[in-house]
Design a protein around this motif. Sequence first.
Motif, PDB file in Angstrom:
ATOM      1  N   SER A  22      -3.983   1.591  -2.127  1.00  0.00           N
ATOM      2  CA  SER A  22      -3.690   1.353  -0.710  1.00  0.00           C
ATOM      3  C   SER A  22      -3.760  -0.143  -0.420  1.00  0.00           C
ATOM      4  O   SER A  22      -4.126  -0.549   0.674  1.00  0.00           O
ATOM      5  CB  SER A  22      -4.681   2.110   0.185  1.00  0.00           C
TER       6      SER A  22
ATOM      7  N   GLY B  17       0.774  -1.222   0.000  1.00  0.00           N
ATOM      8  CA  GLY B  17       0.000   0.000   0.000  1.00  0.00           C
ATOM      9  C   GLY B  17       0.807   1.275   0.000  1.00  0.00           C
ATOM     10  O   GLY B  17       1.733   1.473  -0.788  1.00  0.00           O
TER      11      GLY B  17
ATOM     12  N   ILE C 113      -2.820  -3.595   0.756  1.00  0.00           N
ATOM     13  CA  ILE C 113      -1.841  -4.208   1.656  1.00  0.00           C
ATOM     14  C   ILE C 113      -2.039  -5.721   1.742  1.00  0.00           C
ATOM     15  O   ILE C 113      -1.503  -6.359   2.645  1.00  0.00           O
ATOM     16  CB  ILE C 113      -1.900  -3.574   3.052  1.00  0.00           C
TER      17      ILE C 113
ATOM     18  N   ASP D 189      -4.439   2.608   5.365  1.00  0.00           N
ATOM     19  CA  ASP D 189      -3.553   1.459   5.527  1.00  0.00           C
ATOM     20  C   ASP D 189      -3.204   1.223   6.991  1.00  0.00           C
ATOM     21  O   ASP D 189      -3.111   0.077   7.448  1.00  0.00           O
ATOM     22  CB  ASP D 189      -2.275   1.676   4.722  1.00  0.00           C
TER      23      ASP D 189
END
Length: 945
Positions: A308, A144, A310, A380
């Motif tokens: 973003s 991210g 992750i 995030d």
Amino acid sequence: MTLVRGALSRLREPGAARLAVVFVVVPVVAFGLPAAFNRTWLVGDNLIQNYPLRALVGTDLSHGHLPLWDPYLWSGSPLLAGFNAGAAYPLSWLFAVMPHTLAWVTNQIAVEVVAASGMAALLRALGRSWGAAGLGAAAFSYGGFVAMQGEHIDVVQAAGWLVWALVAVERLARRSEGGRSGPWVALLGVSLGLMILSGSAEPVLDGGVVLVVYTLWHVARARGRRWALAGQTVAGVVIGLCIGAAQLFPGSALQGQSQRAVHDIWYFGSGSINKSFTLLGLDPFLLGTGHSWPLSFVGTYNLPEITSYIGILPVMGVVGLLARRHRRDPEAHQWWIWYGIGALGLVLAWGTFTPLVHLEFLVPLYNRQRLLARNLLEVDLAMAVLFAAWVDHMLLAPRDAPRRSSAGRRRRWPSDVVLPLLPPVVLFGLQVVILAGGPWFPHFLHVPGPVSYSRLWPLGVFLTIPTALGATAAWMVLRGPRRDRLKVPLAAALLGVDLLVFNLSAQVFPQAHTAADQSASADALAQAVAAAGTGPGGLPHRVALFDPDRLHPNETEALGQPDLTILRNLSSVQGYGAIVDAGYDTATGTHLQGNVTPAALDDGRLAAVDLGVLVTVPEYFLHLEVAAPGVPSSIVEGATALPPVPPDRAGLLSPTTAPPTAPGDYTTAPAPAALVALVPGRARTWYFGTTLAVGAARLPVTVSGASAAMVRVGLLSADGANVHWETPHPVSATTGSTLLQAMRGAPDAAGLAVEELAPIGSTAPAVSVGAAVLATAGQGTYRLDGTLRDYVTPLRWHLAGRIGVFSVFSAPASGRAFVTPRSAGTAVVRRATSWGTEQIEVHATSAGTLVRDEAFATGWQASVTRPDGAGPARAAVVRRYGLVQAVAVPAGDHLVTFRYRPHRIDEGLLASVAGVVVAAGLVIGGRRGSGRRRRAAAARVGAAR
């Protein structure tokens, strides 16, 4: 010392040492290994801005000078006050004692270590297991925002310290009665101070929102300790502001004079992300990757700024933690603040795509930024915290078995199983939509241009990879390994593969042979500047690059655009950074990357700052109308020895072969004049920006008046010094509107010349010509109507040569210092430094003004001495020509010394030192306090015995 001792003790805990090794080894391999093979990870703004600026900081410090002034950019500009150099950030000082490449790699490694260790520390403070803390820290640090914003090292440096600031707030909130607060107040202050010193405003302002919200939440819950917690947090903030004052004080003064001083909601909202692009947090490749295969990113802005992602597991965790069983958990009330922070970050990132942006713009300080998409940092951060909580409560805790009917058949799964499965199901559905819906889906996501089905099909095939990862994650939730000790390794392996695929597909890989290392183009540019000589002032002339549309980005990075010119000590009238003096930008138009105001090239504005070398590309002189067979649709570079087109083929230049130039070719500057008036006896000449084998030319001609005139057309030689004229043609109002001319000149002509000869008759008609259309021998057909056509002409500029795709022009300039009036004396620069200090020897026959071709800024001081040592006398530095510096000098021989000391720098440095001293005192005081408490406890135990 207390914090260090505590950290070392925690490393002895099971799992802590392994995490520490991983969080160090991974960045060392990721950044150190490419550097070992001469492919230092330099891309984007790190390459063209952050690295050269930090190299200059190191050079100044190694010579014992504060990095206050940058003499190489924007004809001289503040270095520390400009923020982007991170000149006061402690790790930037490594450039003074290490080879620059090693210092850069060390900074990159430190970013990941700080971010990962900080997130692990925050998660442990929140009660997470080492396994969950490691997974959450890895997701935050290698996915991210942190991963994609890694091309802005100042941004991720600040993001890493934000997490440590949250650790300090959390520890202060959880501090037991009588426990130590000083070290955590110091940690909060140091973290905030380092965020400011990193030189990036957005994480400071966006992170400040998180800190305020999180602190207020803790204060509201801290019954009986609210005022104490609030006071401790405020103390930490004050310490942080003091530590960051070395950057804030001079930086705020410069910001008030920069192009950002006038701030409107349009500027504030630029860089917002469309709400539909939020889906990229679930699947980052819905609109393409960071590479040409399988499809280059087709969304608005660019992929690093709006993703973003992750990992699929963290997304599943955020959704799964909403299950009923988890909501009933005693710890659940602590999760809602993180859902709130994530939602707030998402709304702020949407910016102008919501009506709330008008309310955001009313918030003081916060409204001084742009690029609102960088609020994805909060998204995030919240997702990583919630993911770690889900790992502990789902993967590492017993789960409810599926409910069964009275007959023993399975009836349904519980909500904590169903909810985490939703993201993989949606992920699979998105892939089906892309393959089945074709161009409709990108249009639904507000992609500005059409995307064909043939381009989407390879992308759909590529998306089977994230779908497979989602399926594996779903299997882990449904069944997973039966042994608990395998759950964390399997989750770590899945997350690692997921983030590896993400980074390999989204990151831009560093290219070889940029101006940051060995580059023949950059060396050739330095040689071209040296070949242009020096003016009377004695210093090499400044350089400019005109390529605002970035037609040749890779070639530009190899050549060395500003700020890369710093690495070869080339002074430029341009620069690349967040802020520039507003007056300078208005006069020169140099804030946009690779840009100048075209008119300033010809009217003396840029000559006033000693611009003597201009580098540009042919596309700003010519537009390709008809490509040659088998030749790509771009300007053919370099001289080609081809025979001229025979005269009987000149008629092929009919109007149908030259359609009007598209408006899109003038995105950064207006088109040249449609008609140019000729003056009898004075030739008008235009460069091609390259060399072409011109066989025929067609010129639109307008004539007013009854009499006729003779007009002749010629070709400039390759060096632009001579003209080969063709036979003159008579023109009048009755001869038509087009002049066709067969050209028999040299096959490597550099430009076109048109001249009206003496009039035929008593009065001269008014003759004007339009943009010439040129037919070449095997090189295509061109229209001579580029942006620079009327500004970079042989009247002022000399075609000095070629460097790859670029043409190099030179022009006479002052040489950086002179005396006005010119008859009043001479000036020669005797000493110039990389930190801006300069000594100029002046011989004045009468009182006059010394003009120094360095951009004016408040903070410059000058002293005037005689060579025999008399003086010095202070002299006021004033602005001249609206751009540069000037000092009044009396008659005689003088040595004038210029030094720069930015406004409020002394106060800023003093405040920073005070902040560091106070933070150190809090840590030392906390250590002594803990020692006293241990001794008192031991005494009580002894008395009890």
